[in-house]
Write an enzyme that holds these catalytic residues in place. Structure first.
Site, PDB file in Angstrom:
ATOM      1  N   ARG A  19       2.089  -4.944   6.137  1.00 46.97           N
ATOM      2  CA  ARG A  19       1.360  -3.888   5.418  1.00 46.97           C
ATOM      3  C   ARG A  19       2.194  -2.622   5.448  1.00 46.97           C
ATOM      4  O   ARG A  19       2.599  -2.159   6.523  1.00 46.97           O
ATOM      5  CB  ARG A  19      -0.014  -3.617   6.029  1.00 46.97           C
ATOM      6  CG  ARG A  19      -0.748  -2.523   5.222  1.00 46.97           C
ATOM      7  CD  ARG A  19      -2.186  -2.324   5.580  1.00 46.97           C
ATOM      8  NE  ARG A  19      -2.794  -1.428   4.609  1.00 46.97           N
ATOM      9  CZ  ARG A  19      -4.051  -1.465   4.202  1.00 46.97           C
ATOM     10  NH1 ARG A  19      -4.859  -2.368   4.690  1.00 46.97           N
ATOM     11  NH2 ARG A  19      -4.499  -0.612   3.308  1.00 46.97           N
ATOM     12  N   ASN A  46     -11.129  -2.338  -5.170  1.00 49.11           N
ATOM     13  CA  ASN A  46     -10.348  -1.382  -5.965  1.00 49.11           C
ATOM     14  C   ASN A  46     -11.028  -0.993  -7.285  1.00 49.11           C
ATOM     15  O   ASN A  46     -10.607  -0.034  -7.937  1.00 49.11           O
ATOM     16  CB  ASN A  46      -8.931  -1.907  -6.234  1.00 49.11           C
ATOM     17  CG  ASN A  46      -8.032  -1.886  -5.014  1.00 49.11           C
ATOM     18  OD1 ASN A  46      -7.177  -2.749  -4.821  1.00 49.11           O
ATOM     19  ND2 ASN A  46      -8.210  -0.886  -4.153  1.00 49.11           N
ATOM     20  N   THR A  77     -11.169  -6.587  -4.468  1.00 50.68           N
ATOM     21  CA  THR A  77     -12.517  -6.494  -5.063  1.00 50.68           C
ATOM     22  C   THR A  77     -13.080  -5.082  -4.890  1.00 50.68           C
ATOM     23  O   THR A  77     -14.010  -4.704  -5.592  1.00 50.68           O
ATOM     24  CB  THR A  77     -13.478  -7.519  -4.406  1.00 50.68           C
ATOM     25  OG1 THR A  77     -13.332  -7.448  -2.980  1.00 50.68           O
ATOM     26  CG2 THR A  77     -13.191  -8.936  -4.857  1.00 50.68           C
ATOM     27  N   ASP A  89       0.831  -1.205   0.000  1.00 45.55           N
ATOM     28  CA  ASP A  89       0.000   0.000   0.000  1.00 45.55           C
ATOM     29  C   ASP A  89       0.871   1.262   0.000  1.00 45.55           C
ATOM     30  O   ASP A  89       1.992   1.253   0.514  1.00 45.55           O
ATOM     31  CB  ASP A  89      -0.908  -0.022   1.240  1.00 45.55           C
ATOM     32  CG  ASP A  89      -2.052   0.971   1.129  1.00 45.55           C
ATOM     33  OD1 ASP A  89      -2.361   1.409   0.001  1.00 45.55           O
ATOM     34  OD2 ASP A  89      -2.633   1.320   2.174  1.00 45.55           O
ATOM     35  N   ARG A  96      -0.728   9.538  -9.849  1.00 52.57           N
ATOM     36  CA  ARG A  96      -0.768   8.296  -9.060  1.00 52.57           C
ATOM     37  C   ARG A  96      -0.154   7.115  -9.800  1.00 52.57           C
ATOM     38  O   ARG A  96       0.482   6.245  -9.217  1.00 52.57           O
ATOM     39  CB  ARG A  96      -2.227   7.952  -8.693  1.00 52.57           C
ATOM     40  CG  ARG A  96      -2.842   8.853  -7.644  1.00 52.57           C
ATOM     41  CD  ARG A  96      -4.299   8.450  -7.407  1.00 52.57           C
ATOM     42  NE  ARG A  96      -4.410   7.062  -6.975  1.00 52.57           N
ATOM     43  CZ  ARG A  96      -4.266   6.650  -5.722  1.00 52.57           C
ATOM     44  NH1 ARG A  96      -4.025   7.510  -4.766  1.00 52.57           N
ATOM     45  NH2 ARG A  96      -4.380   5.368  -5.412  1.00 52.57           N
TER      46      ARG A  96
HETATM   47  C1  IPE Z   1      -5.440  -2.680  -0.124  1.00 54.70           C
HETATM   48  O1  IPE Z   1      -5.116  -1.343  -0.256  1.00 54.70           O
HETATM   49  C2  IPE Z   1      -5.448  -3.354  -1.452  1.00 54.70           C
HETATM   50  C3  IPE Z   1      -4.141  -3.509  -2.109  1.00 54.70           C
HETATM   51  C4  IPE Z   1      -2.989  -3.146  -1.619  1.00 54.70           C
HETATM   52  C5  IPE Z   1      -4.197  -4.122  -3.398  1.00 54.70           C
HETATM   53  P1  IPE Z   1      -6.219  -0.204  -0.400  1.00 54.70           P
HETATM   54  O2  IPE Z   1      -5.485   1.061  -0.579  1.00 54.70           O
HETATM   55  O3  IPE Z   1      -7.200  -0.573  -1.437  1.00 54.70           O
HETATM   56  O4  IPE Z   1      -6.934  -0.275   1.020  1.00 54.70           O
HETATM   57  P2  IPE Z   1      -7.785   0.815   1.807  1.00 54.70           P
HETATM   58  O5  IPE Z   1      -8.806   1.362   0.863  1.00 54.70           O
HETATM   59  O6  IPE Z   1      -6.842   1.874   2.270  1.00 54.70           O
HETATM   60  O7  IPE Z   1      -8.371   0.056   2.955  1.00 54.70           O
HETATM   61  C1  IPE Z   2      -1.586   0.305  -3.333  1.00 53.77           C
HETATM   62  O1  IPE Z   2      -1.357   1.668  -3.360  1.00 53.77           O
HETATM   63  C2  IPE Z   2      -1.795  -0.264  -4.705  1.00 53.77           C
HETATM   64  C3  IPE Z   2      -3.164  -0.718  -4.984  1.00 53.77           C
HETATM   65  C4  IPE Z   2      -4.164  -0.706  -4.145  1.00 53.77           C
HETATM   66  C5  IPE Z   2      -3.405  -1.242  -6.303  1.00 53.77           C
HETATM   67  P1  IPE Z   2      -2.559   2.706  -3.332  1.00 53.77           P
HETATM   68  O2  IPE Z   2      -2.932   3.041  -4.730  1.00 53.77           O
HETATM   69  O3  IPE Z   2      -3.665   2.217  -2.490  1.00 53.77           O
HETATM   70  O4  IPE Z   2      -1.831   3.949  -2.656  1.00 53.77           O
HETATM   71  P2  IPE Z   2      -2.478   4.976  -1.616  1.00 53.77           P
HETATM   72  O5  IPE Z   2      -3.042   4.174  -0.492  1.00 53.77           O
HETATM   73  O6  IPE Z   2      -3.516   5.747  -2.357  1.00 53.77           O
HETATM   74  O7  IPE Z   2      -1.314   5.817  -1.189  1.00 53.77           O
HETATM   75 MG    MG Z   3      -4.096   2.448  -0.521  1.00 50.36          MG
END
Ligand code: IPE
Ligand code: IPE
Ligand code: MG
Length: 244
Positions: free
Chosen positions: A184, A64, A62, A16, A29
């Site tokens: 994480r 995302n 799921t 993340d 992004r």
């Molecule tokens: C969890 O991260 C999913 C992945 C790393 C693929 P998210 O960024 O989607 O999680 P939330 O929304 O902060 O809980």
């Molecule tokens: C994790 O990084 C990658 C995926 C969930 C695919 P994020 O895209 O969630 O990054 P933040 O949480 O917005 O920084």
């Molecule tokens: Mg994230």
């Protein structure tokens, strides 16, 4: 008694912080995702070197799909490129590539590519690399329930036979031990629907480091912290045994 150092067999990572990494640099992004994919490549290679048996990476949940279509499309494209670029490495390093999640509904191109790599690496005997794609822990459990109900209906399973072992065999992770360590990155203290069934006794390691900044050293640090933990699985501390 000195505790022997136990190495985690199965490590799961919630990668993340790609978006925040990019925002900090005033980049779009998607640049964070691009960099995050390179980091994933490095961590896969380092995990092989360390002798980790199973590495499970959370790549797309799921939930995302709620993101803007351009971001979702970019992520799928990145994965497709990643597979094309690194299939040779999977073979060379004897990695068995697997996907967990409902990947059958993904776009045609990526689905074919995934099938190809899974098929090509299925007899490899080294590290298992599990990519969680369109993965949701709740969906995984619901899917397992549906399959079991089907088996009960057609008489192949008697309801009394349903137990934890049997249930586990209907999950996407069938045949694999539960993760010993869940990492994480990016500071969020939650599991975001990852491996809900499998993490009942997993050790958690949270770091503020954003995924694109995560290094092999950080992985080693997480493993060292894991090695200091005492896993009791509901039992009691070993030193206390015999002093009842
Ligand atoms: C969890 O991260 C999913 C992945 C790393 C693929 P998210 O960024 O989607 O999680 P939330 O929304 O902060 O809980
Ligand atoms: C994790 O990084 C990658 C995926 C969930 C695919 P994020 O895209 O969630 O990054 P933040 O949480 O917005 O920084
Ligand atoms: Mg994230």
């Amino acid at each position: 008694m000195k505790k022997e150092k136990i190495f985690p067999q199965h490590i799961a990572i919630i990668m993340d912080g790609n978006g925040r990494w990019a925002r900090k640099r005033r980049l779009p992004r998607i640049m964070g995702h691009r960099r995050g994919t390179e980091v994933a490549f490095k961590i896969v290679q380092f995990s092989v070197k360390l002798g980790i048996k199973i590495l499970t990476l959370y790549a797309f949940s799921t939930e995302n799909w709620k993101r803007p279509k351009e971001e979702v499309d970019f992520l799928m494209g990145l994965l497709e490129d990643y597979l094309a670029k690194h299939r040779g490495m999977f073979q060379k390093q004897n990695i068995r590539f697997q996907v967990i999640g409902n990947w059958e509904v993904l776009p045609f191109g990526i689905k074919n590519r995934l099938r190809e790599v899974i098929e090509a690496t299925k007899n490899n005997t080294g590290m298992v690399l599990n990519i969680a794609l369109n993965y949701g822990g709740r969906m995984e459990i619901i899917d397992a329930v549906k399959k079991i109900v089907g088996e009960v209906r057609n008489g192949r399973i008697a309801p009394e036979e349903i137990n934890e072992g049997l249930f586990t065999n209907f999950l996407y992770t069938r045949g694999l031990p539960d993760p010993d360590l869940l990492i994480r990155t990016a500071g969020e203290l939650r599991v975001s629907n990852f491996l809900l069934w499998q993490i009942s006794y997993t050790e958690f390691y949270f770091t503020k480091k954003l995924w694109p900044d995560f290094t092999p050293k950080d992985l080693q640090r997480a493993i060292r912290v894991f090695q200091k933990r005492e896993r009791r699985f509901g039992g009691i501390k070993r030193d206390y045994e015999g002093s009842l």
